[in-house]
Enzyme design. Structure first.
Site, PDB file in Angstrom:
ATOM      1  N   ARG A   1      49.059  16.616  55.983  1.00  0.00           N
ATOM      2  CA  ARG A   1      49.127  15.487  56.902  1.00  0.00           C
ATOM      3  C   ARG A   1      49.691  14.254  56.234  1.00  0.00           C
ATOM      4  O   ARG A   1      49.263  13.876  55.152  1.00  0.00           O
ATOM      5  CB  ARG A   1      47.744  15.160  57.428  1.00  0.00           C
ATOM      6  CG  ARG A   1      47.267  16.282  58.323  1.00  0.00           C
ATOM      7  CD  ARG A   1      45.805  16.302  58.441  1.00  0.00           C
ATOM      8  NE  ARG A   1      45.452  17.560  59.087  1.00  0.00           N
ATOM      9  CZ  ARG A   1      44.455  17.705  59.885  1.00  0.00           C
ATOM     10  NH1 ARG A   1      43.687  16.692  60.151  1.00  0.00           N
ATOM     11  NH2 ARG A   1      44.198  18.873  60.410  1.00  0.00           N
TER      12      ARG A   1
ATOM     13  N   ASP B   1      45.987  11.048  58.861  1.00  0.00           N
ATOM     14  CA  ASP B   1      45.006  11.609  59.781  1.00  0.00           C
ATOM     15  C   ASP B   1      43.924  10.554  59.973  1.00  0.00           C
ATOM     16  O   ASP B   1      43.322  10.102  59.002  1.00  0.00           O
ATOM     17  CB  ASP B   1      44.408  12.896  59.196  1.00  0.00           C
ATOM     18  CG  ASP B   1      43.450  13.585  60.144  1.00  0.00           C
ATOM     19  OD1 ASP B   1      43.664  13.510  61.367  1.00  0.00           O
ATOM     20  OD2 ASP B   1      42.487  14.204  59.664  1.00  0.00           O
TER      21      ASP B   1
ATOM     22  N   ASP C   1      40.537  10.002  62.143  1.00  0.00           N
ATOM     23  CA  ASP C   1      39.539  10.586  63.038  1.00  0.00           C
ATOM     24  C   ASP C   1      38.459   9.567  63.371  1.00  0.00           C
ATOM     25  O   ASP C   1      38.158   8.681  62.568  1.00  0.00           O
ATOM     26  CB  ASP C   1      38.849  11.787  62.378  1.00  0.00           C
ATOM     27  CG  ASP C   1      39.747  12.996  62.248  1.00  0.00           C
ATOM     28  OD1 ASP C   1      40.701  13.118  63.045  1.00  0.00           O
ATOM     29  OD2 ASP C   1      39.487  13.820  61.365  1.00  0.00           O
TER      30      ASP C   1
ATOM     31  N   ARG D   1      53.230  11.219  62.029  1.00  0.00           N
ATOM     32  CA  ARG D   1      52.356  12.395  62.062  1.00  0.00           C
ATOM     33  C   ARG D   1      52.910  13.424  63.030  1.00  0.00           C
ATOM     34  O   ARG D   1      53.240  13.117  64.162  1.00  0.00           O
ATOM     35  CB  ARG D   1      50.944  11.988  62.482  1.00  0.00           C
ATOM     36  CG  ARG D   1      50.003  13.142  62.862  1.00  0.00           C
ATOM     37  CD  ARG D   1      49.181  13.612  61.712  1.00  0.00           C
ATOM     38  NE  ARG D   1      48.462  14.836  61.982  1.00  0.00           N
ATOM     39  CZ  ARG D   1      47.158  14.911  62.214  1.00  0.00           C
ATOM     40  NH1 ARG D   1      46.418  13.834  62.225  1.00  0.00           N
ATOM     41  NH2 ARG D   1      46.584  16.078  62.399  1.00  0.00           N
TER      42      ARG D   1
END
Length: 140
Positions: free
Chosen positions: A85, A88, A90, A76
């Site tokens: 991306r 990713d 989160d 990344r």
């Protein structure tokens, strides 16, 4: 979690493997993978998205460090907000903790606006999904 360049399904699978291999993190639930249009910056490939639930002894910022290390190890590169991306990962919510720090805001400040977050999350944790939605509506 999401990806939209390279081989997104393979990258999601690799991220799952790496997360579950962490000593203090165990995946307890995972949603199906959904394909969605890009959000925010729309002139890019569609995203493969999914949600997971984990058990961990790590504190929120420690967990963030682990997840960001996995993203970095997978290649990344953070070049542009809402840009393409490779992977990713989160943190959307953590035990209904509310916090704002320079590195992490909980719950995720935009989760309630994004169907690509809410739909996979509802699949594995309707209660967290409802909490995110109620929290926003009660604040308005």
């Amino acid at each position: 979690m999401g990806a939209n360049i390279g081989d997104p399904p393979a990258q999601l699978a690799e991220a799952l493997r790496r997360i579950d291999a962490e000593e203090h993190v165990h995946i307890t639930k995972r949603s199906s993978v959904i394909i969605t249009k890009a959000w925010g910056k729309t002139d890019q490939p569609d995203f493969a998205n999914m949600a997971i639930e984990v058990e961990t002894s790590l504190k929120p910022l420690e967990l963030l460090d682990v997840l960001q290390a996995i993203e970095l190890a997978m290649g990344r590169v953070r070049k542009e907000v809402w840009g393409p991306r490779l992977i990713d990962i989160d943190i959307l919510a953590y035990d209904q903790i509310e916090m704002i720090s320079p590195r992490l805001t909980l719950p995720h400040p935009y989760a309630h606006e994004r169907e690509f977050v809410l739909n996979p999350l509802a699949e594995i944790s309707p209660s967290v999904n409802q909490w995110l939605t109620r929290r926003v509506h009660s604040a308005n």
